[in-house]
Design a protein around this motif. Structure first.
Motif, short mmCIF file in Angstrom:
data_model
loop_
_atom_site.label_atom_id
_atom_site.label_comp_id
_atom_site.label_asym_id
_atom_site.label_seq_id
_atom_site.Cartn_x
_atom_site.Cartn_y
_atom_site.Cartn_z
N ILE A 47 0.85 -1.20 0.00
CA ILE A 47 0.00 0.00 0.00
C ILE A 47 0.88 1.24 0.00
CG2 ILE A 47 -1.97 1.13 1.13
CD1 ILE A 47 -2.54 -1.41 2.57
N PHE A 82 -4.50 1.48 6.29
CA PHE A 82 -4.60 0.11 6.77
C PHE A 82 -4.88 0.12 8.26
CE2 PHE A 82 -0.11 1.37 6.73
CZ PHE A 82 0.27 1.13 8.04
N ALA A 120 -9.39 -4.60 12.37
CA ALA A 120 -9.43 -4.96 13.79
C ALA A 120 -10.29 -3.99 14.58
CB ALA A 120 -8.01 -5.00 14.35
N ALA A 133 -3.44 -9.07 9.61
CA ALA A 133 -2.22 -9.12 8.81
C ALA A 133 -1.10 -8.39 9.55
CB ALA A 133 -2.46 -8.46 7.44
N GLU A 190 -10.65 -7.17 -1.12
CA GLU A 190 -10.48 -6.26 -2.26
C GLU A 190 -11.84 -5.67 -2.66
OE1 GLU A 190 -6.73 -7.90 -4.77
OE2 GLU A 190 -8.36 -9.34 -4.57
P1 1OR Z 1 -6.11 -4.94 10.56
O1 1OR Z 1 -6.63 -4.03 11.62
O2 1OR Z 1 -6.55 -6.36 10.61
C1 1OR Z 1 -3.82 -5.34 9.40
O3 1OR Z 1 -4.51 -4.86 10.56
C2 1OR Z 1 -4.33 -4.60 8.20
O4 1OR Z 1 -3.80 -4.99 6.94
C3 1OR Z 1 -5.80 -4.88 8.02
O5 1OR Z 1 -6.51 -4.33 9.12
C4 1OR Z 1 -6.03 -4.24 6.67
O6 1OR Z 1 -6.18 -2.84 6.81
C5 1OR Z 1 -4.70 -4.48 5.95
N1 1OR Z 1 -6.45 -9.10 4.19
C6 1OR Z 1 -6.53 -8.56 5.43
N2 1OR Z 1 -6.02 -7.35 5.77
C7 1OR Z 1 -5.40 -6.66 4.80
C8 1OR Z 1 -5.26 -7.18 3.49
C9 1OR Z 1 -5.82 -8.46 3.19
N3 1OR Z 1 -4.61 -6.24 2.76
C10 1OR Z 1 -4.34 -5.20 3.56
N4 1OR Z 1 -4.81 -5.43 4.81
N5 1OR Z 1 -5.76 -9.06 1.93
C11 1OR Z 1 -5.02 -8.51 0.80
C12 1OR Z 1 -5.95 -8.04 -0.28
C13 1OR Z 1 -5.18 -7.51 -1.47
C14 1OR Z 1 -6.47 -10.34 1.69
C15 1OR Z 1 -5.51 -11.52 1.57
C16 1OR Z 1 -6.22 -12.86 1.53
#
Ligand code: 1OR
Length: 300
Positions: free
Chosen positions: A110, A116, A120, A129, A180
């Motif tokens: 990103i 991001f 949570a 992540a 996405e």
């Molecule tokens: P969070 O609070 O869980 C990690 O902390 C952050 O990574 C999450 O919020 C999102 O803002 C960001 N899947 C989950 N979290 C993602 C993803 C993601 N991409 C960015 N974050 N995927 C990638 C999609 C292109 C899905 C993968 C299976």
């Protein structure tokens, strides 16, 4: 899935006052630019917007490989990127021993204007992540959990919910991950048209892409005396002008009452990269119908 409980306002915040972190004119300037490119901020009214600006705190990330978020942790802050790139890693549950350095697979990167750490906070869930600085580090703006939930989340959450079912039904987007599609929902805006109104006008410059939410629409081309294409729920149009920087190649006219989900040029470029190939394939089918003369050029 979301429990009803996780959507309740935080109990400890009944006499909550939003934090105010004073900023220099230069900081304020940079901050405004960083959030201007972020869709989560675009729906805020003036009051909410200034509350959020006051609450954001600058956080410098001075080097590569600094962990901003660790998968599995509790959520504390939401982050907007002003400068630099940040890599997202996910490990599947069970694959990581406590204390292990392994972060799993890189799933995304990103950059400036992106954000991001919202998941949570929205769902009261562990971090989904790990987020690590790439390049030479960068500059982030951090928003505390309560201000995020009180001010920013409501509109973002409602939009993700509202578009979730519809976006699942759009064939073009079926190869995307749910996350996405959620990011696309953040960037969409519903626009209504009445019978006979032009959604797109041939020859004009294009600044948006459309998904048909309800109703139907017809494509016409000057010099062709019959409709050249019909659209129903889940179909898309308006991609050609954005993909190739050309004027609109046809007019799209509402047939009865129509609702479209509109995605601006920035969102289109940022979020639909993974399906560009699919759109171009569809484009060829479309062109065949639009203008038989161009078949030789487009059909391989
Ligand atoms: P969070 O609070 O869980 C990690 O902390 C952050 O990574 C999450 O919020 C999102 O803002 C960001 N899947 C989950 N979290 C993602 C993803 C993601 N991409 C960015 N974050 N995927 C990638 C999609 C292109 C899905 C993968 C299976």
């Amino acid at each position: 899935s979301v429990s009803a409980e996780s959507m309740q306002p935080d109990a400890e915040s009944s006499n909550w006052k939003p934090p105010k972190h004073s900023k220099t004119p230069d900081q304020l300037d940079r901050l405004k630019k960083a959030v201007a490119a972020n869709f989560l901020f675009s729906q805020l009214d003036e009051d909410s917007f200034s509350t959020v600006l006051d609450a954001l705190v600058e956080k410098s990330i001075p080097a590569q490989n600094i962990k901003v978020i660790s998968q599995g942790d509790e959520g504390d802050y939401f982050y907007v990127i002003e400068q630099g790139e940040f890599d997202i890693y996910i490990h599947s549950s069970g694959s990581l021993q406590p204390g292990s350095e392994g972060m799993g697979n890189k799933v995304a990167t990103i950059g400036p204007g992106g954000s991001f750490g919202e998941l949570a906070l929205m769902y009261n869930a562990p971090r989904a992540a790990t987020v690590v600085s790439a390049g030479k580090g960068g500059l982030l703006w951090a928003l505390d959990r309560i201000t995020f939930r009180r001010i920013l989340m409501t509109s973002a959450f409602e939009k993700r919910k509202m578009y979730e079912g519809f976006l699942e039904d759009v064939p073009l987007l079926s190869s995307l991950k749910p996350y996405e599609r959620a990011k696309i929902a953040d960037a969409l805006e519903t626009v209504k048209f009445g019978d006979g109104e032009n959604i797109i006008t041939e020859g004009e410059p294009g600044d948006a892409f459309y998904l048909l939410e309800s109703g139907s629409a017809t494509a016409y081309k000057q010099n062709i005396d019959h409709p050249v294409k019909e659209y129903t729920r889940g179909d898309f149009f308006g991609e050609l002008a954005l993909l190739d920087d050309k004027p609109r190649a046809a007019s799209i006219v509402a047939k009865g009452a129509v609702k479209v989900a509109k995605l601006g040029r920035d969102g289109f470029k940022r979020l639909l990269g993974p399906v560009e190939g699919l759109m171009r394939r569809e484009e060829y089918e479309g062109v065949e119908q639009l203008d038989p003369l161009s078949q030789q050029k487009t059909v391989t």
